[in-house]
Scaffold this motif. Structure first.
Motif, mmCIF file in Angstrom:
data_model
loop_
_atom_site.group_PDB
_atom_site.id
_atom_site.type_symbol
_atom_site.label_atom_id
_atom_site.label_comp_id
_atom_site.label_asym_id
_atom_site.label_seq_id
_atom_site.Cartn_x
_atom_site.Cartn_y
_atom_site.Cartn_z
ATOM 1 N N LEU A 1 17.496 -1.162 -2.663
ATOM 2 C CA LEU A 1 16.248 -1.424 -1.947
ATOM 3 C C LEU A 1 15.451 -0.139 -1.736
ATOM 4 C CD1 LEU A 1 17.360 -4.019 0.764
ATOM 5 C CD2 LEU A 1 16.025 -4.441 -1.311
ATOM 6 N N GLU A 2 16.142 0.963 -1.546
ATOM 7 C CA GLU A 2 15.446 2.239 -1.372
ATOM 8 C C GLU A 2 14.537 2.540 -2.557
ATOM 9 O OE1 GLU A 2 16.439 7.020 -0.997
ATOM 10 O OE2 GLU A 2 18.050 5.551 -0.894
ATOM 11 N N GLN A 3 14.963 2.145 -3.752
ATOM 12 C CA GLN A 3 14.172 2.424 -4.948
ATOM 13 C C GLN A 3 13.071 1.385 -5.161
ATOM 14 O OE1 GLN A 3 14.322 5.218 -6.538
ATOM 15 N NE2 GLN A 3 16.041 5.888 -5.293
ATOM 16 N N ILE A 4 13.436 0.098 -5.162
ATOM 17 C CA ILE A 4 12.423 -0.902 -5.510
ATOM 18 C C ILE A 4 11.419 -1.129 -4.390
ATOM 19 C CG2 ILE A 4 13.911 -2.031 -7.197
ATOM 20 C CD1 ILE A 4 14.503 -4.198 -5.211
ATOM 21 N N ASN A 5 11.787 -0.823 -3.123
ATOM 22 C CA ASN A 5 10.800 -0.918 -2.049
ATOM 23 C C ASN A 5 9.698 0.120 -2.215
ATOM 24 O OD1 ASN A 5 12.384 -2.895 -0.950
ATOM 25 N ND2 ASN A 5 12.789 -1.851 0.972
ATOM 26 N N ARG A 6 10.066 1.294 -2.706
ATOM 27 C CA ARG A 6 9.131 2.410 -2.763
ATOM 28 C C ARG A 6 8.476 2.589 -4.134
ATOM 29 N NH1 ARG A 6 9.841 6.799 0.603
ATOM 30 N NH2 ARG A 6 10.067 8.255 -1.127
ATOM 31 N N SER B 1 -4.706 2.810 -0.558
ATOM 32 C CA SER B 1 -3.613 3.723 -0.879
ATOM 33 C C SER B 1 -3.985 5.177 -0.656
ATOM 34 C CB SER B 1 -3.179 3.531 -2.335
ATOM 35 O OG SER B 1 -4.184 3.986 -3.231
ATOM 36 N N LYS B 2 -5.286 5.461 -0.486
ATOM 37 C CA LYS B 2 -5.740 6.830 -0.253
ATOM 38 C C LYS B 2 -5.716 7.215 1.223
ATOM 39 C CE LYS B 2 -8.836 6.629 -4.283
ATOM 40 N NZ LYS B 2 -10.230 6.746 -4.758
ATOM 41 N N ILE B 3 -5.414 6.245 2.077
ATOM 42 C CA ILE B 3 -5.415 6.518 3.519
ATOM 43 C C ILE B 3 -4.299 7.466 3.908
ATOM 44 C CG2 ILE B 3 -5.107 5.472 5.796
ATOM 45 C CD1 ILE B 3 -6.401 2.945 4.707
ATOM 46 N N GLY B 4 -3.146 7.293 3.272
ATOM 47 C CA GLY B 4 -1.992 8.112 3.625
ATOM 48 C C GLY B 4 -1.269 7.539 4.831
ATOM 49 N N VAL C 1 0.839 -1.203 0.000
ATOM 50 C CA VAL C 1 0.000 0.000 0.000
ATOM 51 C C VAL C 1 0.871 1.249 0.000
ATOM 52 C CG1 VAL C 1 -1.680 1.325 1.338
ATOM 53 C CG2 VAL C 1 -1.932 -1.150 1.126
ATOM 54 N N GLU C 2 1.916 1.245 0.837
ATOM 55 C CA GLU C 2 2.817 2.394 0.891
ATOM 56 C C GLU C 2 3.544 2.582 -0.441
ATOM 57 O OE1 GLU C 2 4.088 2.819 5.534
ATOM 58 O OE2 GLU C 2 5.083 1.242 4.387
ATOM 59 N N ALA C 3 3.953 1.466 -1.064
ATOM 60 C CA ALA C 3 4.613 1.559 -2.364
ATOM 61 C C ALA C 3 3.665 2.131 -3.409
ATOM 62 C CB ALA C 3 5.117 0.181 -2.799
ATOM 63 N N GLU C 4 2.403 1.732 -3.351
ATOM 64 C CA GLU C 4 1.421 2.270 -4.296
ATOM 65 C C GLU C 4 1.228 3.768 -4.078
ATOM 66 O OE1 GLU C 4 -3.244 1.661 -5.712
ATOM 67 O OE2 GLU C 4 -2.414 0.438 -4.090
ATOM 68 N N ASN D 1 1.855 6.445 -7.008
ATOM 69 C CA ASN D 1 0.819 7.388 -7.440
ATOM 70 C C ASN D 1 1.333 8.832 -7.390
ATOM 71 O OD1 ASN D 1 -0.984 5.272 -7.800
ATOM 72 N ND2 ASN D 1 -1.909 5.498 -5.781
ATOM 73 N N GLU D 2 2.064 9.157 -6.318
ATOM 74 C CA GLU D 2 2.619 10.503 -6.199
ATOM 75 C C GLU D 2 3.641 10.767 -7.313
ATOM 76 O OE1 GLU D 2 4.247 10.551 -2.311
ATOM 77 O OE2 GLU D 2 2.296 10.533 -1.290
ATOM 78 N N THR D 3 4.457 9.748 -7.627
ATOM 79 C CA THR D 3 5.460 9.911 -8.682
ATOM 80 C C THR D 3 4.791 10.132 -10.031
ATOM 81 O OG1 THR D 3 7.008 8.477 -7.487
ATOM 82 C CG2 THR D 3 7.431 8.834 -9.837
#
Length: 375
Positions: free
Chosen positions: A124-129, A272-275, A54-57, A61-63
């Motif tokens: 990992l910083e990139q593919i985790n997020r 994913s809209k929860i924030g 969910v956090e990755a999504e 979405n922001e990107t």
């Protein structure tokens, strides 16, 4: 003639049940602690398997919103089928920086909801997020050689969780800002993590110059345990097209009226809209406090009062029993207050405790592939 008959039935007097012995009460508390530990472990698995995705999504979405790319779905309207182009595929982007969004990837075999951002870099910083990462030493989309990328197979949205379902000929579509690159899956193999030749310009023979335009996707194997190997999926470029011309036929459907639609749903999930969950924690605690004060004013603590007055026996020692008794009001209100506290505690585990544990406890760090990302 009978005189003065009366009933000889004995009258039962109920006496309070005595408390269990100290040993049994201690065992009960130990059982509660063990059950709580099991619940925390289960929540950790949920965090790892679901919430990290969910956090990755959210980040993806922001990107996507931060870049000025056209909407392939034409805002829900009719779309056109992009014509396959001839000649040398254009290279885009030409000089991406670490962390830049370079493409979006679509694999219909993974479902109509599946699409992932592809950023430059495979730390990992990139593919985790961000979903998928491009090996910086490999070629760019459409180039002769090996366009190689990496992604998790489990957790963080598990972008490559279903690589074992790919079938020969399945399309793997890469979209940059202005171009589509349509690859088709050919085969897979399982290798050791040290077999870095799989991302070489010619993974079929690293000592020979490449002649094909290939895509290579790397992920962990096995899926749910310590990854001792790597699952490598290969594909070859079939054609390229212009985004301005429409969408590839592999990403289009036709409805009953003959209208062409974009086959991929890019609607963000509700979760994913929860924030950030810190707001959820604070809201739950504020709600609990308001109800706590209202119940204390209206009913005070009837259970504690009944125990002190002798109307109820003194209960056995119990962690959760004590928490319920300490809440004011009638029983439904007390249970509601306890549920709010447990909900706030669970959200706090997701927001702060589990990320800290995954970053600092060696076993969990190895298991979760987690890295702390500075805000």
């Amino acid at each position: 003639m009978r005189h003065g008959t009366h009933s000889n039935r004995a009258v039962r007097v109920q006496t309070p049940q005595s408390r269990r012995g100290p040993l049994w009460q201690a065992l009960g508390i130990v059982a509660e602690i063990l059950l709580t530990a099991a619940a925390v472990c289960a929540l950790y698995i949920v965090w790892q398997m679901w919430w990290t995705g969910v956090e990755a999504e959210q980040v993806q979405n922001e990107t996507t919103k931060s870049v000025n790319w056209s909407d392939p779905a034409a805002n829900g309207g009719d779309v056109k089928i992009a014509k396959a182009q001839e000649g040398e595929p254009p290279v885009q982007p030409e000089n991406p920086k670490y962390g830049d969004l370079i493409a979006q990837v679509y694999i219909p075999r993974f479902g109509s909801q599946w699409h992932r951002n592809l950023v430059e870099g495979t730390t990992l910083e990139q593919i985790n997020r961000h979903g998928l990462g491009h090996y910086q030493s490999s070629q760019m989309p459409g180039q002769i050689g090996n366009f190689a990328l990496a992604g998790h197979r489990n957790g963080y949205g598990q972008p490559l969780g279903d690589v074992d379902k790919l079938q020969e000929g399945d399309p793997i579509i890469v979209r940059t800002q202005d171009y589509w690159y349509v690859y088709h899956y050919t085969r897979y193999e399982i290798v050791l993590p040290t077999d870095i030749w799989v991302i070489a310009p010619n993974p079929e023979n690293s000592s020979v110059n490449p002649t094909k335009r290939m895509i290579t996707m790397t992920t962990c194997e096995p899926k749910y345990t310590t990854p001792t190997h790597r699952w490598i999926s290969y594909g070859e470029l079939s054609y390229w097209a212009k985004v301005s011309d429409g969408v590839p036929k592999e990403l289009a459907t036709t409805d009953s009226s003959g209208a062409v639609k974009f086959a991929i749903s890019e609607t963000p999930s509700i979760a994913s809209k929860i924030g950030s969950l810190d707001k959820v924690v604070y809201l739950a605690l504020v709600t609990w406090l308001i109800l706590f004060i209202a119940a204390a004013v209206a009913w005070r603590w009837p259970v504690l009062r009944a125990i002190r007055s002798g109307e109820r026996r003194r209960p056995d020692a119990s962690i959760y029993g004590l928490l319920v008794r300490l809440q004011p009001g009638v029983m439904p209100i007390r249970w509601l207050l306890l549920i709010l506290l447990l909900f706030a505690a669970s959200a706090a585990l997701f927001q702060w405790t589990f990320p800290w544990a995954a970053s600092n406890i060696p076993f969990l760090r190895q298991m979760s592939n987690f890295v702390a990302v500075p805000e």
